[in-house]
Design a protein around this motif. Structure first.
Motif, PDB file in Angstrom:
ATOM      1  N   LEU A 163     -17.286  21.434 -35.375  1.00  0.00           N
ATOM      2  CA  LEU A 163     -18.356  22.252 -35.948  1.00  0.00           C
ATOM      3  C   LEU A 163     -18.075  23.739 -35.774  1.00  0.00           C
ATOM      4  CD1 LEU A 163     -21.554  20.251 -34.955  1.00  0.00           C
ATOM      5  CD2 LEU A 163     -20.604  20.572 -37.244  1.00  0.00           C
ATOM      6  N   ILE A 164     -17.603  24.110 -34.598  1.00  0.00           N
ATOM      7  CA  ILE A 164     -17.296  25.522 -34.359  1.00  0.00           C
ATOM      8  C   ILE A 164     -16.115  25.954 -35.227  1.00  0.00           C
ATOM      9  CG2 ILE A 164     -16.442  27.169 -32.647  1.00  0.00           C
ATOM     10  CD1 ILE A 164     -18.209  25.687 -30.589  1.00  0.00           C
ATOM     11  N   LEU A 165     -15.066  25.135 -35.307  1.00  0.00           N
ATOM     12  CA  LEU A 165     -13.907  25.470 -36.134  1.00  0.00           C
ATOM     13  C   LEU A 165     -14.305  25.626 -37.602  1.00  0.00           C
ATOM     14  CD1 LEU A 165     -10.856  25.866 -36.532  1.00  0.00           C
ATOM     15  CD2 LEU A 165     -10.702  23.388 -36.839  1.00  0.00           C
ATOM     16  N   LEU A 166     -15.063  24.662 -38.117  1.00  0.00           N
ATOM     17  CA  LEU A 166     -15.501  24.740 -39.512  1.00  0.00           C
ATOM     18  C   LEU A 166     -16.429  25.930 -39.743  1.00  0.00           C
ATOM     19  CD1 LEU A 166     -16.047  20.964 -40.247  1.00  0.00           C
ATOM     20  CD2 LEU A 166     -14.283  22.436 -41.221  1.00  0.00           C
ATOM     21  N   SER A 167     -17.266  26.234 -38.769  1.00  0.00           N
ATOM     22  CA  SER A 167     -18.156  27.395 -38.881  1.00  0.00           C
ATOM     23  C   SER A 167     -17.357  28.689 -38.942  1.00  0.00           C
ATOM     24  CB  SER A 167     -19.116  27.452 -37.695  1.00  0.00           C
ATOM     25  OG  SER A 167     -19.944  26.334 -37.668  1.00  0.00           O
ATOM     26  N   LEU A 168     -16.331  28.777 -38.111  1.00  0.00           N
ATOM     27  CA  LEU A 168     -15.498  29.982 -38.116  1.00  0.00           C
ATOM     28  C   LEU A 168     -14.731  30.122 -39.424  1.00  0.00           C
ATOM     29  CD1 LEU A 168     -14.135  29.870 -34.454  1.00  0.00           C
ATOM     30  CD2 LEU A 168     -15.940  31.339 -35.371  1.00  0.00           C
ATOM     31  N   LEU A 169     -14.159  29.025 -39.912  1.00  0.00           N
ATOM     32  CA  LEU A 169     -13.449  29.062 -41.190  1.00  0.00           C
ATOM     33  C   LEU A 169     -14.398  29.431 -42.334  1.00  0.00           C
ATOM     34  CD1 LEU A 169     -11.150  25.927 -40.877  1.00  0.00           C
ATOM     35  CD2 LEU A 169     -10.445  28.326 -40.850  1.00  0.00           C
ATOM     36  N   PHE A 179     -23.501  34.807 -32.489  1.00  0.00           N
ATOM     37  CA  PHE A 179     -22.778  36.072 -32.384  1.00  0.00           C
ATOM     38  C   PHE A 179     -21.308  35.900 -32.757  1.00  0.00           C
ATOM     39  CE2 PHE A 179     -20.033  38.878 -29.898  1.00  0.00           C
ATOM     40  CZ  PHE A 179     -20.431  40.107 -30.407  1.00  0.00           C
ATOM     41  N   ILE A 180     -20.685  34.852 -32.241  1.00  0.00           N
ATOM     42  CA  ILE A 180     -19.264  34.610 -32.524  1.00  0.00           C
ATOM     43  C   ILE A 180     -19.051  34.359 -34.012  1.00  0.00           C
ATOM     44  CG2 ILE A 180     -17.352  33.000 -32.136  1.00  0.00           C
ATOM     45  CD1 ILE A 180     -18.491  32.677 -29.254  1.00  0.00           C
ATOM     46  N   VAL A 181     -19.897  33.523 -34.592  1.00  0.00           N
ATOM     47  CA  VAL A 181     -19.754  33.190 -36.007  1.00  0.00           C
ATOM     48  C   VAL A 181     -20.029  34.419 -36.876  1.00  0.00           C
ATOM     49  CG1 VAL A 181     -20.751  31.800 -37.859  1.00  0.00           C
ATOM     50  CG2 VAL A 181     -20.186  30.730 -35.696  1.00  0.00           C
ATOM     51  N   GLN A 182     -21.029  35.191 -36.536  1.00  0.00           N
ATOM     52  CA  GLN A 182     -21.345  36.399 -37.308  1.00  0.00           C
ATOM     53  C   GLN A 182     -20.200  37.400 -37.212  1.00  0.00           C
ATOM     54  OE1 GLN A 182     -23.931  36.237 -39.174  1.00  0.00           O
ATOM     55  NE2 GLN A 182     -23.824  38.267 -40.042  1.00  0.00           N
ATOM     56  N   SER A 183     -19.591  37.507 -36.049  1.00  0.00           N
ATOM     57  CA  SER A 183     -18.448  38.409 -35.885  1.00  0.00           C
ATOM     58  C   SER A 183     -17.278  37.962 -36.748  1.00  0.00           C
ATOM     59  CB  SER A 183     -18.019  38.460 -34.420  1.00  0.00           C
ATOM     60  OG  SER A 183     -19.066  38.965 -33.630  1.00  0.00           O
ATOM     61  N   THR A 184     -17.109  36.656 -36.892  1.00  0.00           N
ATOM     62  CA  THR A 184     -16.033  36.139 -37.728  1.00  0.00           C
ATOM     63  C   THR A 184     -16.263  36.513 -39.187  1.00  0.00           C
ATOM     64  OG1 THR A 184     -15.807  34.298 -36.195  1.00  0.00           O
ATOM     65  CG2 THR A 184     -14.718  34.069 -38.304  1.00  0.00           C
ATOM     66  N   SER A 229     -26.915  24.398 -33.448  1.00  0.00           N
ATOM     67  CA  SER A 229     -28.018  24.801 -32.566  1.00  0.00           C
ATOM     68  C   SER A 229     -28.016  24.067 -31.224  1.00  0.00           C
ATOM     69  CB  SER A 229     -29.359  24.596 -33.260  1.00  0.00           C
ATOM     70  OG  SER A 229     -29.545  23.232 -33.567  1.00  0.00           O
ATOM     71  N   ASN A 230     -27.461  22.876 -31.161  1.00  0.00           N
ATOM     72  CA  ASN A 230     -27.473  22.112 -29.912  1.00  0.00           C
ATOM     73  C   ASN A 230     -26.180  22.236 -29.116  1.00  0.00           C
ATOM     74  OD1 ASN A 230     -30.054  21.151 -30.375  1.00  0.00           O
ATOM     75  ND2 ASN A 230     -29.271  19.488 -31.661  1.00  0.00           N
ATOM     76  N   ILE A 231     -25.265  23.054 -29.574  1.00  0.00           N
ATOM     77  CA  ILE A 231     -23.990  23.228 -28.878  1.00  0.00           C
ATOM     78  C   ILE A 231     -24.172  24.223 -27.738  1.00  0.00           C
ATOM     79  CG2 ILE A 231     -21.612  24.047 -29.118  1.00  0.00           C
ATOM     80  CD1 ILE A 231     -21.662  23.112 -31.992  1.00  0.00           C
ATOM     81  N   ARG A 232     -23.567  23.888 -26.610  1.00  0.00           N
ATOM     82  CA  ARG A 232     -23.572  24.808 -25.477  1.00  0.00           C
ATOM     83  C   ARG A 232     -22.247  25.520 -25.442  1.00  0.00           C
ATOM     84  NH1 ARG A 232     -28.279  24.643 -25.836  1.00  0.00           N
ATOM     85  NH2 ARG A 232     -29.599  23.212 -24.762  1.00  0.00           N
ATOM     86  N   PRO A 233     -22.110  26.800 -25.184  1.00  0.00           N
ATOM     87  CA  PRO A 233     -23.126  27.708 -24.707  1.00  0.00           C
ATOM     88  C   PRO A 233     -24.246  27.896 -25.729  1.00  0.00           C
ATOM     89  CG  PRO A 233     -21.195  28.938 -25.383  1.00  0.00           C
ATOM     90  CD  PRO A 233     -20.869  27.484 -25.504  1.00  0.00           C
ATOM     91  N   SER A 234     -25.177  28.708 -25.374  1.00  0.00           N
ATOM     92  CA  SER A 234     -26.403  28.820 -26.161  1.00  0.00           C
ATOM     93  C   SER A 234     -26.126  29.126 -27.623  1.00  0.00           C
ATOM     94  CB  SER A 234     -27.295  29.899 -25.567  1.00  0.00           C
ATOM     95  OG  SER A 234     -26.724  31.170 -25.808  1.00  0.00           O
ATOM     96  N   GLY A 235     -27.104  28.767 -28.453  1.00  0.00           N
ATOM     97  CA  GLY A 235     -26.987  29.006 -29.885  1.00  0.00           C
ATOM     98  C   GLY A 235     -26.800  30.466 -30.227  1.00  0.00           C
ATOM     99  N   SER A 236     -27.370  31.364 -29.430  1.00  0.00           N
ATOM    100  CA  SER A 236     -27.226  32.788 -29.733  1.00  0.00           C
ATOM    101  C   SER A 236     -25.792  33.255 -29.526  1.00  0.00           C
ATOM    102  CB  SER A 236     -28.189  33.627 -28.889  1.00  0.00           C
ATOM    103  OG  SER A 236     -27.937  33.432 -27.520  1.00  0.00           O
ATOM    104  N   THR A 237     -25.093  32.665 -28.562  1.00  0.00           N
ATOM    105  CA  THR A 237     -23.683  32.997 -28.358  1.00  0.00           C
ATOM    106  C   THR A 237     -22.860  32.530 -29.541  1.00  0.00           C
ATOM    107  OG1 THR A 237     -23.976  32.771 -25.972  1.00  0.00           O
ATOM    108  CG2 THR A 237     -21.716  32.733 -26.808  1.00  0.00           C
ATOM    109  N   ILE A 238     -23.100  31.306 -29.987  1.00  0.00           N
ATOM    110  CA  ILE A 238     -22.406  30.772 -31.158  1.00  0.00           C
ATOM    111  C   ILE A 238     -22.724  31.649 -32.371  1.00  0.00           C
ATOM    112  CG2 ILE A 238     -22.211  28.799 -32.721  1.00  0.00           C
ATOM    113  CD1 ILE A 238     -21.004  28.243 -30.013  1.00  0.00           C
TER     114      ILE A 238
END
Length: 127
Positions: free
Chosen positions: A102-108, A49-54, A38-47
């Motif tokens: 965090l992003i890598l682990l979230s995507l995996l 969307f990316i994670v949900q798409s994965t 939630s605190n990662i930039r770009p905004s949480g909504s962008t993250i």
């Protein structure tokens, strides 16, 4: 109850429990990922969307993997491998604080979850 009805009931009960566990772990995973990123930039909504798409890509990859890997052993090993990736990524989301990890682990995690969900839907439809 006849033997056939008993077997059908047991099969249905198995898939009800399996799907319930899947939805529970999916919800827990999404909650943890949303909280940790939630605190990662770009905004949480962008993250988000990316994670949900994965997750959707993992679901689609299940169908593709059915065409790429023809043997039961290869398909089972792929499912086991992605399940292990999921299991390892869950505590990893708590252990690492760098945005990249965090992003890598979230995507995996979400890719694996999508693949597992595709498998559950597929195997239930085969019954």
């Amino acid at each position: 109850m006849t033997q056939t009805k008993r077997n059908t009931f047991k099969t249905n009960l198995f898939y009800i429990v399996l799907f319930s566990l899947y939805m529970f772990q999916y919800s827990v995973s999404r909650t943890i990922i949303d909280h940790q990123t939630s605190n990662i930039r770009p905004s949480g909504s962008t993250i988000y969307f990316i994670v949900q798409s994965t997750s959707a890509l993992g679901f689609i990859f299940f169908s593709i993997s059915r065409k790429l890997w023809k043997t039961t052993a290869a398909r089972r090993n792929l499912l086991i491998g992605l399940s292990i990736i999921y299991i390892i990524s869950m505590p990893g989301l708590y252990c690492f604080s760098s945005p990249e990890m965090l992003i890598l682990l979230s995507l995996l995690n979400t890719f694996s979850t999508g693949y597992i969900g595709g498998a559950i839907y597929y195997y239930r439809s085969e019954e």
